[in-house]
Scaffold this active site. Sequence first.
Site, short mmCIF file in Angstrom:
data_model
loop_
_atom_site.label_atom_id
_atom_site.label_comp_id
_atom_site.label_asym_id
_atom_site.label_seq_id
_atom_site.Cartn_x
_atom_site.Cartn_y
_atom_site.Cartn_z
N GLU A 67 0.84 -1.24 0.04
CA GLU A 67 -0.01 -0.21 0.14
C GLU A 67 0.73 1.31 0.20
OE1 GLU A 67 -3.12 -0.14 -1.38
OE2 GLU A 67 -3.57 -1.69 0.29
N HIS A 68 0.54 2.03 -0.99
CA HIS A 68 1.12 3.60 -1.08
C HIS A 68 2.78 3.13 -1.57
CE1 HIS A 68 -1.59 6.41 0.38
NE2 HIS A 68 -2.26 5.33 0.70
N ASP A 97 3.27 2.05 -4.62
CA ASP A 97 3.48 2.23 -6.09
C ASP A 97 4.14 3.55 -6.29
OD1 ASP A 97 1.29 3.84 -5.28
OD2 ASP A 97 0.08 3.13 -6.83
N GLY A 125 -16.74 4.07 -5.46
CA GLY A 125 -16.26 4.59 -4.08
C GLY A 125 -15.87 3.66 -3.23
N SER A 180 -11.15 0.09 -7.91
CA SER A 180 -10.75 0.78 -9.35
C SER A 180 -11.71 0.50 -10.22
CB SER A 180 -9.47 -0.05 -9.59
OG SER A 180 -8.39 0.14 -8.74
N SER A 188 -12.85 2.97 -11.82
CA SER A 188 -12.39 3.97 -13.07
C SER A 188 -11.35 3.42 -13.83
CB SER A 188 -11.87 5.31 -12.41
OG SER A 188 -10.63 5.16 -11.41
N GLU A 223 -5.99 9.17 -16.82
CA GLU A 223 -6.18 9.44 -15.38
C GLU A 223 -5.55 10.97 -14.81
OE1 GLU A 223 -8.37 7.63 -11.56
OE2 GLU A 223 -8.02 6.46 -13.38
N ASP A 274 -3.34 0.30 -10.62
CA ASP A 274 -5.12 -0.22 -11.03
C ASP A 274 -4.94 -0.55 -12.41
OD1 ASP A 274 -5.31 0.53 -8.66
OD2 ASP A 274 -6.14 2.41 -8.73
#
Length: 389
Positions: free
Chosen positions: A37-38, A40, A131, A135, A137, A169, A181
Amino acid sequence: MTTPPLHHRVADAFTQVHGGEPTLWVRAPGRVNLIGEHTDYNAGFVLPCAIDRQTLVAARPRSDGQLRVVAADMAGALDAFSTQAPVPHHASAPWANYVRGVVAVLQAELAARGVAVQGADLAIAGDVPQGAGLSSSASLEVAVLHTLSTLQGLGLARPAMALLAQRAENSFVGCQCGIMDQMISACGEPGHALLIDCRSLETRAVPLPSGMAVVIVHSRVQRGLVDSAYNERRRQCEAAAAHYGVPALRDVNLAQLQAGAAGLDATTYRRARHIVTENQRTLDAAEALAKGDLRRLGVLMAASHDSMRDDFEITHPAVDRLVAIAQSAIGPEGGARMTGGGFGGCIVALLPQARVPALQARIAAEYRAPGGEPATVWVCEAAGGVGAA
């Protein structure tokens, strides 16, 4: 065999708006990040898997350079624009900008070939929960890119589609996301997670043990302050990397982190410690998963959650409680952790299929969100990446 509701919604929307039948069906999955997590945007490692929730597109080519797209999930809202002129932002329909952004970056990509983006009729719907940090989007972007590539015979490779979707994006929608993602939505493999090196973009498929369930649980805590907190964490990571004289925290190991801590404030040090240790946990988790070592995997997932809570400070008390309930219900044969950007949202649990009912029962009995809502539980399978539907 009954028609899947999602397929039915898209087919109805296509016929009502465009008339006739589509000539192409495309699906692209959402994803859940198992660990990493975080990491990337710190050029590190992530271990997501695609899930069997998806965006579905029905399409038919047009010869007039117009793209006409109907969003079945948005009460049949319609967007139409030229693919052969500069693409403006849509002022009042945020969903449309994901499609427009894809066309804009594809225009730039094809300009070097002297090729224009051709028009099409599209109908779109999805069952990736919006939400929830799964992912939706990226799934939409990758699905539209694959659709346009297929209709026009462009032959875009999957990693290339992921990079174009990320660019859409970043540059058009305005979200400075990493590559994870889009890469997993494009390149996922059924029954596997994907270890992604976010610097080289090399990937390695890691098999999930037979009989393992991927369970996603929404805490029903809506994620707040995500953008500002995300940007703050990113700045802190960049400051730490500069302190250590490296391009990214990917280039620091734990011994180097500890040895060079002098002069770094305590908060920034903790942020860096999360990234450095999370990168190693992700590599270790890929190895444990490949060996079917669920006990080791559970230990690593628990350590990841503790690090997100204590060092990166992105969890929420309700999410911490939900993780604790899940870990207790799963026991040593699997694990659970928060997944996603933080400050609410979802947890992910990996466990034997046979233990899923017990996990669901414990969560139903013991967890309520701060507003009194029960958690939402999705039992998923690791799915393949974008392709024909």
